[in-house]
Design an enzyme around this catalytic site. Structure first.
Site, PDB file in Angstrom:
ATOM      1  N   GLY A  51      71.996  16.088  -6.474  1.00  0.00           N
ATOM      2  CA  GLY A  51      72.308  16.553  -5.132  1.00  0.00           C
ATOM      3  C   GLY A  51      71.090  16.713  -4.253  1.00  0.00           C
ATOM      4  O   GLY A  51      71.185  16.627  -3.026  1.00  0.00           O
TER       5      GLY A  51
ATOM      6  N   GLU B 208      70.399  13.274  -2.962  1.00  0.00           N
ATOM      7  CA  GLU B 208      71.472  12.988  -2.013  1.00  0.00           C
ATOM      8  C   GLU B 208      71.243  13.718  -0.692  1.00  0.00           C
ATOM      9  O   GLU B 208      71.501  13.173   0.384  1.00  0.00           O
ATOM     10  CB  GLU B 208      72.815  13.378  -2.620  1.00  0.00           C
ATOM     11  CG  GLU B 208      73.238  12.460  -3.756  1.00  0.00           C
ATOM     12  CD  GLU B 208      74.501  12.911  -4.455  1.00  0.00           C
ATOM     13  OE1 GLU B 208      75.477  12.138  -4.474  1.00  0.00           O
ATOM     14  OE2 GLU B 208      74.518  14.044  -4.985  1.00  0.00           O
TER      15      GLU B 208
ATOM     16  N   ALA C 172      72.292  19.958  -8.220  1.00  0.00           N
ATOM     17  CA  ALA C 172      73.344  20.935  -7.936  1.00  0.00           C
ATOM     18  C   ALA C 172      73.357  21.992  -9.039  1.00  0.00           C
ATOM     19  O   ALA C 172      72.861  21.762 -10.139  1.00  0.00           O
ATOM     20  CB  ALA C 172      74.699  20.241  -7.856  1.00  0.00           C
TER      21      ALA C 172
ATOM     22  N   GLU D 239      73.281  11.955 -12.785  1.00  0.00           N
ATOM     23  CA  GLU D 239      74.623  12.488 -13.021  1.00  0.00           C
ATOM     24  C   GLU D 239      75.348  11.860 -14.211  1.00  0.00           C
ATOM     25  O   GLU D 239      76.103  12.539 -14.907  1.00  0.00           O
ATOM     26  CB  GLU D 239      75.483  12.324 -11.752  1.00  0.00           C
ATOM     27  CG  GLU D 239      75.175  13.335 -10.651  1.00  0.00           C
ATOM     28  CD  GLU D 239      74.066  12.885  -9.716  1.00  0.00           C
ATOM     29  OE1 GLU D 239      73.907  13.495  -8.656  1.00  0.00           O
ATOM     30  OE2 GLU D 239      73.338  11.918 -10.062  1.00  0.00           O
TER      31      GLU D 239
END
Length: 260
Positions: free
Chosen positions: A112, A115, A66, A135
């Site tokens: 992300g 994910e 992200a 993360e």
């Protein structure tokens, strides 16, 4: 529809969606998430599209994570809202899409990015792929479904270790873990995904839609997946695809599914 951060192109029943932020290693920001939602929604409603392939532009990254600069100063409420809206708009949306989605994982798929790949129905990786959820090294946890989908795919113990160490695994380890279905060269990544897509397209799109619903039901709290399977199985008997499929089988010919 024109986009700033992605490309979407349909050809021979396959829509290929390419995340195109190479200078940011295709990192997800809010605009990209919104554009991806719109592209997936458009492809899902396009009668010509039978399979969707998601890939990142360039050779370095599928999605490297992200865009941290967007949320580094968020409050508790803003952080929770970021995860909630993102899951609803894109990650859960892809998982429950009625059109099959293949993630073509080229290069880094981190945070992300992993994910996003896990939200797709299955994954094919190039041999230079690196995957992980780093993360906790930033003082946060995966927020786009990573703590839920990773254990479902590779088991609780391996997911715990990968998340808590903030480590990365290579493509062949991901294959061994069951995180990806196939590993190939970077040059052959898209052709292999297209080959698999062509096999999917021979079958009933109505039945595939029902299969996606039934499989996903097994992973939803409070839902009896067996009952969903029974319901979807029964619904198939009322479709033109079922009539065509069984007739073609009895007549010893290739089925030509109308998708109804």
């Amino acid at each position: 529809m024109s986009y700033n951060n992605i490309f979407s192109k349909e050809e021979k029943g396959i829509t290929t969606i390419t995340i195109n932020r190479p200078n940011k290693l295709n990192a997800l920001n809010r605009e990209t998430i919104k554009e991806l939602h719109e592209a997936f929604d458009e492809a899902n409603h396009d009668k010509k599209t039978k399979v969707i392939i998601l890939i990142g532009s360039g050779e370095k990254a599928f999605v490297a994570g992200a865009d941290i600069s967007e949320f580094a100063n968020f409050s508790v409420k803003e952080g929770a809202n970021l995860a909630s809206k993102g899951q609803e708009l894109l990650f859960d949306f892809i998982e429950n899409l009625s059109t099959p989605v293949i993630a073509a994982v080229n290069g880094f798929a981190l945070g992300g990015g992993l994910e996003l790949a896990m939200a797709c129905h299955f994954r094919v990786a190039s041999d230079n792929a690196k995957m992980g959820l780093p993360e906790v090294s930033l003082g946060v946890i995966p927020g786009y479904g990573g703590t839920q989908r990773l254990p479902q795919l590779i088991g609780k113990g391996r997911a715990m270790e990968l998340i808590m160490t903030a480590g990365m695994i290579d493509a062949h380890t991901a294959l061994n873990y069951g995180l990806v279905n196939h590993v190939t060269t970077q040059d052959e990544l898209l052709p292999l995904c297209e080959k698999i897509a062509s096999k999917i397209m021979r079958n009933s799109p109505v039945a595939i839609k029902s299969a996606i619903k039934a499989i996903n039901a097994n992973f939803k709290d409070g839902v009896d997946g067996y009952q969903v399977e029974i319901k979807q199985f029964g619904k198939c008997f009322g479709t033109l695809d079922f009539k065509e499929g069984t007739t073609a089988f009895l007549e010893k010919r290739q089925a030509n599914f109308p998708g109804k």
